[in-house]
Design an enzyme around this catalytic site. Structure first.
Site, short mmCIF file in Angstrom:
data_model
loop_
_atom_site.label_atom_id
_atom_site.label_comp_id
_atom_site.label_asym_id
_atom_site.label_seq_id
_atom_site.Cartn_x
_atom_site.Cartn_y
_atom_site.Cartn_z
N LYS A 94 -5.68 190.10 113.12
CA LYS A 94 -5.99 189.34 114.34
C LYS A 94 -5.86 190.18 115.61
O LYS A 94 -6.54 189.91 116.60
CB LYS A 94 -5.08 188.12 114.43
CG LYS A 94 -5.25 187.12 113.29
CD LYS A 94 -6.48 186.25 113.45
CE LYS A 94 -6.63 185.25 112.32
NZ LYS A 94 -7.93 184.57 112.32
N GLU B 226 -6.16 179.16 120.37
CA GLU B 226 -5.72 178.25 119.31
C GLU B 226 -5.14 179.12 118.20
O GLU B 226 -5.45 180.30 118.11
CB GLU B 226 -6.90 177.45 118.78
CG GLU B 226 -7.73 178.12 117.66
CD GLU B 226 -8.47 179.38 118.11
OE1 GLU B 226 -8.65 179.57 119.33
OE2 GLU B 226 -8.87 180.18 117.24
N SER C 237 -5.52 191.03 104.75
CA SER C 237 -5.66 190.63 106.15
C SER C 237 -4.33 190.51 106.87
O SER C 237 -4.27 190.70 108.09
CB SER C 237 -6.43 189.32 106.25
OG SER C 237 -5.79 188.30 105.52
C1 LIG Z 1 -3.35 186.92 107.61
C2 LIG Z 1 -4.53 186.05 107.88
N1 LIG Z 1 -5.64 186.21 107.13
C3 LIG Z 1 -6.71 185.43 107.32
C4 LIG Z 1 -6.74 184.43 108.26
C5 LIG Z 1 -7.95 183.57 108.36
O1 LIG Z 1 -8.75 183.84 109.46
P1 LIG Z 1 -10.14 184.59 109.31
O2 LIG Z 1 -10.90 183.91 108.24
O3 LIG Z 1 -10.74 184.45 110.65
O4 LIG Z 1 -9.87 186.00 108.96
C6 LIG Z 1 -5.61 184.24 109.07
C7 LIG Z 1 -5.62 183.19 110.09
O5 LIG Z 1 -4.68 182.77 110.65
C8 LIG Z 1 -4.49 185.07 108.87
O6 LIG Z 1 -3.38 184.91 109.60
#
Ligand SMILES: Cc1ncc(COP(=O)(O)O)c(C=O)c1O
Lengths: 401, 266
Positions: free
Chosen positions: A93, A115, A382
């Site tokens: 993020k 948000e 992620s």
């Molecule tokens: C670690 C992590 N992965 C994935 C996501 C999902 O978001 P996005 O689909 O935009 O990557 C989030 C959202 O809070 C997150 O904190």
């Protein structure tokens, strides 16, 4: 065929999806944002400033790591991990917020709103706002404030105000509603840092572009470390920003399979899930047309996922277009699979993934068998799982008090 | 099209002739229930309301403040759908054939009922106002073709002059000027700004310009009626309806509307 990389069109459409479906009050601000982004994105000084932040503040590039024991466990393809969990603040993020805060600065905005679901985007926003000394307000569903309490406290420590949102389902979608209402009210001095590739144009494009550093690094790292592009890239999909960021630089590489993983919650058949690409219909929510979980009257239905960051009834419009065009495939894994996968990866690799990320790992159970031992599958890690320890303990029936 | 005047056109012509200002009242269909909504619609008209704006409930009404949000939630708990609302309008028309009715809501519920909207005029609906689309888009852009339904557009304080021109060109019925930066029910009315913006809009269109969002007191009503062709009241009515939802004794509301009607004819 249309070149997928050239989308969106000037009106903000990816094929049929996207657009700017917002109250009139916001139209001017969106146009302003579009113009300033168009001007800055190729400006060498702007690029230099972001690059420097990504290296020195975020800690990029994130490593591409060979997961040996996971590879042995599945005895299919070689499994590699793109380590976004090692970024400052613990998730992908921050790639987006580091970029958008510079847009806010260029536009002279004094007040930042965002948000958040899992709290990662809230933390990443509060972090960059703190660094520039800007007032910051984070909207978060009341249910998520509870299940992600660690991140709530981090956001407060960073000097931002957390607004718990009680309306509707008290989760991510309601936080977005409330952030939009704040924005409509404070449009002159406020910049809204949307946290995923969702919302009205130009947000899905901007958030994708700022996250595309992940895919660009992977192009280079995969060539250096295994002398070819990956055979498949797997990422979890909530709004879809980590997935879009790693997919985008590979859209034109048709030999690279792109696999998005949605939250099947209690199971796709149960209806209690958050998988609009697997079990939704096109609709319009939060400014864009995209796949949406809705009933026959166009009312948005309640979602469920163990992971707050995926607990959202919509998805970024670019994913809807990638689904319809067949360029990417979207599968879904349920809460139980996710929890098992969380434990498996933690024990085998010494890496504790976020519950969102654990969805991408859980997909290996389904897809590993489709690849051979000389092929390479990259998982986008992620984020890290520290924030989810309470949820995992509760699910496992363990009390931490 | 349209050599036959619609109900909304006739109403607006009658305002032009008499220089009367329009009183537009908003309520959410199905809050507290559809029978009460029907009763209130007739009561509103008797109290001096010229045009009815019926809120179509949606799960995610991003342009609404807390009062109207809560009303949407209550209406949805009662399973109020757009089809129920068409039936409501049909029942209203049994006794009233000249008060125009505008359905105000969010695009996703309208798109989900696109087929029914093509017939909506037959049950007595005159116009739609979709809050979450840019002002210059209308129903036809969304693939819903019905030349008997007017598309009312919003213009905001932030709308640029070049867009005002475009929006005026694609609108019919009247222009709805949003008097503040904010959601429904806020209290940041800025009369000076509204006046200069409404004057500019008037230079671009012959359609009447109504002002709404944040009008609560007879004084607000009076001040805004001086600079516009009519006013829209929403949140304060929705709040009063909710307060009376147990007793269902609406006299206080009708008195309030009466005062508002008087204030704008001063
Ligand atoms: C670690 C992590 N992965 C994935 C996501 C999902 O978001 P996005 O689909 O935009 O990557 C989030 C959202 O809070 C997150 O904190």
């Amino acid at each position: 065929m249309n070149n997928l990389t050239d989308l969106p069109n000037p009106d903000g459409f990816f094929g049929d999806y996207g657009g700017k479906f917002v109250p009139e009050t916001l139209m001017h601000a969106l146009k302003e944002l579009d113009e300033i982004y168009a001007k800055l994105k190729n400006n060498p000084e702007f690029i230099e400033e972001i690059d420097q932040d990504l290296v020195q503040f975020v800690g990029r590039p994130s490593p591409l790591y060979f997961a040996k024991r996971l590879t042995d466990y599945y005895s299919g393809p070689q499994i590699w991990l793109k380590r976004e969990d090692l970024n400052h603040t613990g998730a992908h993020k921050i790639n987006n917020t580091v970029g958008q805060i510079l847009l806010a600065k260029a536009m002279g905005k004094k007040r930042i709103i965002a948000e958040t679901g899992a709290g990662q985007h809230g933390v990443a926003t509060a972090t960059v706002a703190a660094r520039l000394g800007l007032e910051c307000h984070i909207y978060m569903g009341a249910a998520d404030v509870k299940r992600q309490s660690l991140n709530v406290y981090r956001i407060k420590l960073l000097g931002a105000k957390v607004h718990a949102v009680d309306s509707g389902t008290a989760t991510l979608k309601d936080a977005l509603n409330e952030a939009m209402r704040d924005w409509v009210t404070n449009i002159e001095d406020t910049y809204y840092i949307i946290g995923s590739v969702t919302g009205p144009h130009p947000y899905p494009m901007i958030v994708r572009d700022f996250n595309a550093i992940v895919g660009r690094e992977l192009r280079k790292q995969s060539m250096e470390q295994f002398m070819q592009y990956p055979d498949a890239i797997v990422a979890c999909v909530g709004g879809g920003s980590n997935a879009m960021g790693i997919f985008y630089p590979f859209l034109e590489e048709s030999n690279v399979d792109l696999i998005g993983v949605e939250a099947a919650g209690s199971g796709l058949m149960s209806g209690k899930h958050a998988a609009p690409l697997n079990d939704g219909e096109p609709g319009i929510l939060h400014g864009a047309k995209s796949y949406l979980m809705q009933d026959e009257n166009g009312q948005v239905v309640d979602t469920h996922s163990i992971s707050a960051g995926l607990d959202y009834p919509g998805v970024g419009p670019e994913h809807s277009n990638l689904k319809d065009s067949g360029r990417a495939n979207y599968i879904a894994v349920d809460d139980d699979e996710v929890l098992s996968s969380f434990h498996l990866v933690t024990k085998l690799e010494g890496i504790m993934p976020a519950l969102e990320t654990a969805h991408a790992f859980a997909a290996l159970e389904h897809i590993a068998k489709n690849y051979k031992s000389n092929q390479h599958v990259v998982i986008n890690v992620s984020g890290r799982g520290d924030k989810d320890i309470n949820t995992v303990a509760t699910m496992d029936g363990i009390s931490l008090d | 099209m349209g050599y036959l005047l619609t109900r909304l056109d006739e109403k607006i012509l009658s305002f032009n002739k008499t220089s009367k200002k329009a009183l537009v009242a908003y309520l959410v269909a199905g809050d507290p229930d559809l029978d009460s909504t029907l009763e209130l619609m007739h009561g509103f008209v008797s109290a001096g309301v010229d045009i009815l704006e019926i809120g179509v409930p949606f799960t995610d009404p991003i342009a609404e403040g807390p009062i109207i949000q809560a009303a949407h939630d209550r209406a949805l708990k009662n399973n109020t759908s757009l089809n129920n609302i068409f039936q409501l309008v049909e029942r209203f028309r049994e006794k009233n054939t000249d008060t125009p009715i505008i359905l105000m809501g969010y695009i996703n519920t309208f798109l989900a009922n696109a087929e029914a909207l093509k017939e909506a005029h037959q049950s007595g609906t005159d116009a739609v106002l979709i809050v979450d689309i840019p002002g210059e888009s209308n129903l036809e852009d969304l693939g819903i073709k019905n030349e008997h339904l007017a598309s009312i557009s919003l213009i905001a304080p932030t709308t640029s002059e070049d867009r005002i021109g475009k929006i005026c060109n694609s609108s019919s019925g009247f222009i709805y000027y949003v008097t503040l930066r904010g959601v429904t029910g806020s209290s940041h009315l800025n009369i000076q700004e509204a006046e200069s913006n409404i004057n500019y809009i008037r230079s671009q269109t012959s359609l009447p310009v109504f002002a709404g969002f944040g009008i609560k007191t007879p004084d607000d009503a009076f001040n805004l009626s001086k600079i516009s062709d009519g006013i829209v009241i929403g949140s304060s009515l929705v709040q009063m309806i909710h307060e009376q939802s147990d007793q269902k004794e609406y006299k206080k509301i009708y008195n309030y509307l009466h005062e508002m009607a008087e204030a704008i004819s001063r």
